[in-house]
Design an enzyme around this catalytic site. Sequence first.
Site, mmCIF file in Angstrom:
data_model
loop_
_atom_site.group_PDB
_atom_site.id
_atom_site.type_symbol
_atom_site.label_atom_id
_atom_site.label_comp_id
_atom_site.label_asym_id
_atom_site.label_seq_id
_atom_site.Cartn_x
_atom_site.Cartn_y
_atom_site.Cartn_z
ATOM 1 N N TRP A 130 45.878 31.412 40.626
ATOM 2 C CA TRP A 130 46.974 31.668 39.722
ATOM 3 C C TRP A 130 47.590 32.833 40.965
ATOM 4 C CZ3 TRP A 130 47.509 35.952 36.074
ATOM 5 C CH2 TRP A 130 48.730 35.895 35.446
ATOM 6 N N ASP A 211 38.055 34.848 34.784
ATOM 7 C CA ASP A 211 39.494 35.102 33.992
ATOM 8 C C ASP A 211 39.515 33.831 33.253
ATOM 9 O OD1 ASP A 211 42.103 35.061 33.317
ATOM 10 O OD2 ASP A 211 42.909 34.471 35.362
ATOM 11 N N LYS A 246 47.866 32.663 25.010
ATOM 12 C CA LYS A 246 47.958 31.091 24.807
ATOM 13 C C LYS A 246 47.243 30.534 23.603
ATOM 14 C CE LYS A 246 48.994 31.764 29.064
ATOM 15 N NZ LYS A 246 50.358 31.566 29.880
HETATM 16 C C1 LIG Z 1 45.080 32.016 34.920
HETATM 17 C C2 LIG Z 1 45.769 33.395 34.158
HETATM 18 N N1 LIG Z 1 45.000 34.398 34.186
HETATM 19 C C3 LIG Z 1 45.679 35.540 33.426
HETATM 20 C C4 LIG Z 1 46.884 35.075 32.728
HETATM 21 C C5 LIG Z 1 47.401 36.280 31.912
HETATM 22 O O1 LIG Z 1 47.813 36.233 30.681
HETATM 23 P P1 LIG Z 1 48.527 37.295 29.685
HETATM 24 O O2 LIG Z 1 48.835 38.599 30.651
HETATM 25 O O3 LIG Z 1 49.918 36.651 29.561
HETATM 26 O O4 LIG Z 1 47.786 37.279 28.668
HETATM 27 C C6 LIG Z 1 47.491 34.043 32.941
HETATM 28 C C7 LIG Z 1 48.999 33.742 32.262
HETATM 29 O O5 LIG Z 1 49.481 32.843 32.576
HETATM 30 C C8 LIG Z 1 46.946 32.983 33.712
HETATM 31 O O6 LIG Z 1 47.447 31.738 33.818
#
Ligand SMILES: Cc1ncc(COP(=O)(O)O)c(C=O)c1O
Length: 395
Positions: A130, A211, A246
């Site tokens: 990511w 993660d 999510k």
């Molecule tokens: C791989 C991954 N890690 C962490 C996150 C972090 O999500 P958030 O900060 O929206 O809770 C995301 C969000 O798209 C993600 O795709």
Amino acid sequence: MLDQLHQLPADPILGLAAMARADSRADKVDLTVGIYMDEAGVCPVFKAVRDAQGLLAQEETTKAYLPPAGVEGFNQGMQKLLLGADHRALLDGRVSSVQAPGGCGALRIGAEIIHAATPGATVWVSDPTWPVHIPLLGSVGLQFANYRYYDPASHGVNFEGMVEDLKGAGAGDVVLLHGCCHNPCGADLSLEQWSVVADMAEAQGFLPFIDIAYQGLGDGLDDDAAGLRLLAGRLPELIVAASCSKNMGLYRERTGAAMFICRDQQNAQALVSQALVAARRIYSMPPAHGALIAGRILGDPVLDAAWRSELVEMCSRINGLRSDLRSKLEAASGRDFAFIEKEKGMFSFLGLSAEQAVKLREDYGVYMLNSSRINVAGVNAGNIDYLAESVAAVL
Ligand SMILES: Cc1ncc(COP(=O)(O)O)c(C=O)c1O
């Protein structure tokens, strides 16, 4: 002083989403940002979240700051959700966690802890990963190395390459792993492969940093956390960054947890103190609303059961979309898209070139990243035929 600062380009993913929003074509298809969308193309509020919210609205008596570690019930609930209530590490009391502003906040807290322990430590990241991992962890001062992960030819994990590269990770290094539903490729490790990673961490001494932002959107809440649980059972130390964006649909409420599995209870508590000092430097206290909702759901058997069943429904819809998309693409193009059905979670690389992705955007109003990563949850009965025909037309 400020007029020397120039305009920066928009974030590549958010920039594309803005382009899609501005596109006036009626049949446009937006598969850019990783948010779950229902058949109507709406990112819905879980009913369990609405219900918890209603209860909180009636009961809330203050808007005073949360304690710095966040909502206690949320922290306990998240530990059980991630590890399973009877996990050995939990029973041994060597687990601690703090609430964080989303998975991003949790990743940042994890990075601060790593930097405090080993300034400038090297974090091994999957190729690809990511993209936001890089600024989130790099701005703390951590360094990066890549390990091979996705094999575009097989559309699966290049596990041999991964193992070969991770032989270079030693004590003082960190290996960042996607807990499930890999973003961007959707290709996950099997439990046997997680076990090999655990063997390597034991033998070589690197610290896994997991993660997990999509627990429950691949094969279900427990299966999706199986790799994490295996590592937590085998290794003395582990950091986890979890998100409720999510799996509870709490995106804008910025609800996440940084969890630490440590050698013993004393070290687990020490890490909380380190996390709180790091949080104080960045944002002080976490936001309340999302964690109060999530904590309420996780702590109430009726709400928890309702949420779990909504999540199962969401997960099976995504898996259904994967099969439908595979069939439609194969019918339209005569090519093999079986890989779409094997992948987990919301993402897939369609295997198109950047030129083909741009052509789709410009000529057909079909928006995906230039890498051809799509958000499968952006597909629905109303756009799937057009999507398949457009993809076939640019192949
Ligand atoms: C791989 C991954 N890690 C962490 C996150 C972090 O999500 P958030 O900060 O929206 O809770 C995301 C969000 O798209 C993600 O795709």
